[in-house]
Write a protein that holds these residues in place. Sequence first.
Motif, PDB file in Angstrom:
ATOM      1  N   ASP A   3     -10.304   3.533   0.022  1.00  0.00           N
ATOM      2  CA  ASP A   3     -10.200   2.525   1.926  1.00  0.00           C
ATOM      3  C   ASP A   3      -9.070   2.347   2.667  1.00  0.00           C
ATOM      4  O   ASP A   3      -9.376   2.686   4.260  1.00  0.00           O
ATOM      5  N   ILE A   4      -8.433   1.790   1.743  1.00  0.00           N
ATOM      6  CA  ILE A   4      -7.158   1.989   3.067  1.00  0.00           C
ATOM      7  C   ILE A   4      -6.395   3.096   3.369  1.00  0.00           C
ATOM      8  O   ILE A   4      -6.469   3.239   4.668  1.00  0.00           O
ATOM      9  N   THR A   7      -9.109   4.419   6.582  1.00  0.00           N
ATOM     10  CA  THR A   7      -9.283   3.714   7.404  1.00  0.00           C
ATOM     11  C   THR A   7      -7.942   3.515   8.759  1.00  0.00           C
ATOM     12  O   THR A   7      -8.184   4.049   9.249  1.00  0.00           O
ATOM     13  N   LEU A  23      -5.612  -4.578   9.570  1.00  0.00           N
ATOM     14  CA  LEU A  23      -6.550  -3.546   8.680  1.00  0.00           C
ATOM     15  C   LEU A  23      -7.204  -4.649   7.710  1.00  0.00           C
ATOM     16  O   LEU A  23      -7.523  -4.095   7.272  1.00  0.00           O
ATOM     17  N   LYS A  27     -10.775  -2.787   7.754  1.00  0.00           N
ATOM     18  CA  LYS A  27     -10.366  -1.916   6.996  1.00  0.00           C
ATOM     19  C   LYS A  27     -12.741  -1.109   5.947  1.00  0.00           C
ATOM     20  O   LYS A  27     -13.353  -2.460   5.942  1.00  0.00           O
ATOM     21  N   ILE A  37      -4.519  -5.849   0.089  1.00  0.00           N
ATOM     22  CA  ILE A  37      -4.614  -4.808   0.923  1.00  0.00           C
ATOM     23  C   ILE A  37      -2.893  -4.868   0.629  1.00  0.00           C
ATOM     24  O   ILE A  37      -2.120  -3.571   0.543  1.00  0.00           O
TER      25      ILE A  37
END
Length: 299
Positions: A3-4, A7, A23, A27, A37
């Motif tokens: 997911d990071i 993004t 972020l 995200k 994160i």
Amino acid sequence: MNDILNTLSFFHILKQPLTLVELVRWKHGAYKSMSEIYTDLQSLIATGKVIEQEGVYGLSEDWIERRISNDQARNHAWKRIEEFLPTLTANPYILAVAVANSCAFNSMTTRSDIDFFIVTKKNRAWLARLGAALPAKLKKIRPGETERAPICLSFFADESALNMQPYLIENDIYFAHWADSLIWIYDQKNIYASFKEQNSWAQEILKRPLNSSFIPFKQKKGITSKIFSLVDSDASEKFVREKQKNIMPKVLQLENEQPGSAVVLGDHIIKMHLDDRRSQITEQYEQHMVMPETEKIYA
């Protein structure tokens, strides 16, 4: 950690690396704390998938260096917004104002416009636009009239047309982020909450609640308010709508409400985005997605 990466991939297309705070805000997917994160980022940096420089994270050193060098452009843009906002809040037909696109994404450069999303009273979008565009033209701060942070007044919606879903393209990741990124700086009728409620489609795409922010700004009355209040009628709205449409560039008139067009010159929506890159952005994003097929962020 996908997911990071997804993004960062989306913002890489916009040439916009992110800080840790950004972020956390942008995200995709389920919420993660800043510490979670940060830990994931260290793993991604160690494997060479993410680059970090001066607290900014991205997929390209070039964009990181550009981001760091553009602080002056962002500061100038917000100063221009602060100077112009009283003109909008004095407009009797405007109910809410949000900063959009590059300024909301914090990706302003020296060539960027300042884009507003403006919500008006029902059936008063064209009167509102006239009352906003005339002062901007007199001050010579519209695109083509000034090089630094011109004011772009290309997106108006009246209060009956807050749902943006009819204007989506397939898998519209950019428009979802657009709705999520809006920075509401003026709101006299709780439009901010209504907009979030009516655009739940963006939550389905991003797989999380919308994070758009609201920074209240006190309304200022003035000469503009008094003058335009004198012509508050359906007949005036119709008259200025037809006059404005007639003097618009032919290309806007031809693109108006064509299939897949980002130009809408309607009774309730004014949306004039000829340079619409959403299809290109979606295609590039889908090419770089790292999630398994079963975990796609699209609904």
